[in-house]
Enzyme design. Sequence first.
Site, mmCIF file in Angstrom:
data_model
loop_
_atom_site.group_PDB
_atom_site.id
_atom_site.type_symbol
_atom_site.label_atom_id
_atom_site.label_comp_id
_atom_site.label_asym_id
_atom_site.label_seq_id
_atom_site.Cartn_x
_atom_site.Cartn_y
_atom_site.Cartn_z
ATOM 1 N N ASP A 13 65.176 -20.222 -4.408
ATOM 2 C CA ASP A 13 65.793 -20.309 -5.743
ATOM 3 C C ASP A 13 66.961 -19.350 -5.901
ATOM 4 O OD1 ASP A 13 64.132 -22.256 -6.792
ATOM 5 O OD2 ASP A 13 62.683 -20.815 -7.588
ATOM 6 N N ARG A 93 59.088 -6.746 -14.938
ATOM 7 C CA ARG A 93 60.338 -7.315 -15.476
ATOM 8 C C ARG A 93 61.202 -6.316 -16.228
ATOM 9 N NH1 ARG A 93 60.117 -10.693 -11.554
ATOM 10 N NH2 ARG A 93 59.080 -12.680 -11.942
ATOM 11 N N ASP A 122 58.832 -14.918 -18.092
ATOM 12 C CA ASP A 122 59.707 -13.967 -17.403
ATOM 13 C C ASP A 122 61.146 -13.986 -17.923
ATOM 14 O OD1 ASP A 122 57.783 -12.792 -15.813
ATOM 15 O OD2 ASP A 122 57.900 -14.370 -14.305
ATOM 16 N N SER A 173 53.148 -21.508 -6.786
ATOM 17 C CA SER A 173 54.222 -20.602 -7.166
ATOM 18 C C SER A 173 53.632 -19.195 -7.230
ATOM 19 C CB SER A 173 54.794 -21.016 -8.524
ATOM 20 O OG SER A 173 55.490 -19.931 -9.091
HETATM 21 N N1 ARG Z 1 51.654 -15.672 -16.062
HETATM 22 C C1 ARG Z 1 52.038 -14.386 -15.583
HETATM 23 C C2 ARG Z 1 53.003 -13.758 -16.529
HETATM 24 O O1 ARG Z 1 53.575 -14.408 -17.339
HETATM 25 C C3 ARG Z 1 52.570 -14.443 -14.175
HETATM 26 C C4 ARG Z 1 53.871 -15.116 -14.014
HETATM 27 C C5 ARG Z 1 54.247 -15.206 -12.609
HETATM 28 N N2 ARG Z 1 55.632 -15.516 -12.479
HETATM 29 C C6 ARG Z 1 56.087 -16.354 -11.595
HETATM 30 N N3 ARG Z 1 57.371 -16.512 -11.573
HETATM 31 N N4 ARG Z 1 55.317 -17.037 -10.770
HETATM 32 O O2 ARG Z 1 53.199 -12.573 -16.468
#
Ligand code: ARG
Length: 413
Positions: A13, A93, A122, A173
């Site tokens: 990506d 993040r 995110d 993912s």
């Molecule tokens: N659901 C979790 C969160 O919002 C993990 C997200 C994982 N991110 C990803 N790009 N796979 O913090």
Amino acid sequence: MPKLILAYSGGLDTTTAIKWLTVERGYEIIALNIDVGASREQALLEERGMAAGAVKVRVVDAREDFLRYFAFPALAAGALYQDGYPLATALARPLMAKLLVDVAHEEGATAVAHGCTGKGNDQVRFDIGIQTLDPSIEIVAPTREKSMARETQMEYLAQHGVHIPWTDKGPFSIDENLWGRSAEAGVLEDPWVEPPAEAFEWTQDPDTVTAQPEYIEVGFEHGMPVSIDGQELDPVTMVERLNALGGEHGVGRIDLIEDRLVGIKSREVYEAPAAMILFAAHRALEAMTLSKQQVKLKRHVAEEYAELIYNGLWFSAHHQDIAAYVASTQRHVTGTVRMRVGRGRATPVGRHAEKSLYEHALATYDADDAYDQSAAVGFINIWGLQSRVQARRQLLGAPEETLRIATPQERTE
Ligand code: ARG
């Protein structure tokens, strides 16, 4: 050409994003890899970033800062989102947002970019973090603007002369850092399906691990973990060691249906052995050192804290206020917890604190009891006063069924 700093993971990506932002948007790209403990080879990262057309690939080792200033304060707060998720991704993040902005200033860039989609949390955490730290910086999110299938991305790169041998992505993912690993999508999107073995990478199946538990002593100072078995450790070494130990014993698997900020319920499978060991140990030490009222209020605060982290509000006055409360509660959370780690569980089995509120002389049933049992009668007399008055005035003599508490099922009939 205007300069842009891209948060770069080295995956398909963000590698495609380098080419796309250069060709379609005319930016000069500096790819910034922020190392929070995801296993990605630095040489490979640089090779891919440069091949895709970045003018520079920078790697920052942010692992210690991540644990010291993000993960450990969340541990001290007891922050678990929806009672399960230790917030590994969510905590990383804001740190990434901060570093993107810092590097943009250093490099004289006017824009930053991240590879988040428009469906997740995110993007919110990145965008709000960046906007809060420098509202003048432009934010570009190529994946949110134009999502491309994996095949399309590879074709796009090939069309532009970028030939990178991508290995199979795997069925899920994944996002990972020292505080935990998350897996979503694929078969996990069916909430009825048990997570298959391939969903896990850090932890052994708790049903097949050795029956022999291991004992460790975790030392805390003011709520921060500082040692294992009496040996002082830096945060990175400590967490790596606990991830390995917990993983071996199948500790730290979490299967959660969670509520994303954008209104979607999603199924996430987490592995967080170190975090789960440390949360259990820290809670055990708090039980020794905090009063009943402190424990109670702190539980509410923990939930609020978890939500503000999850929802992207790290850089806020609300966070500063809550952090001040949490820090204050940790004044005497200093001591050692002995943990038994085995068969998928991390259990506190011994605790010791210098400023413990546990007094053996009060708790004991032995002869050296310092508690005055006869005083309990007067205490109950006062504590029970309102119950007795209410019973006398309203309850005694009332029909039997009005005293019975109906089951939820009876209530809906
Ligand atoms: N659901 C979790 C969160 O919002 C993990 C997200 C994982 N991110 C990803 N790009 N796979 O913090």
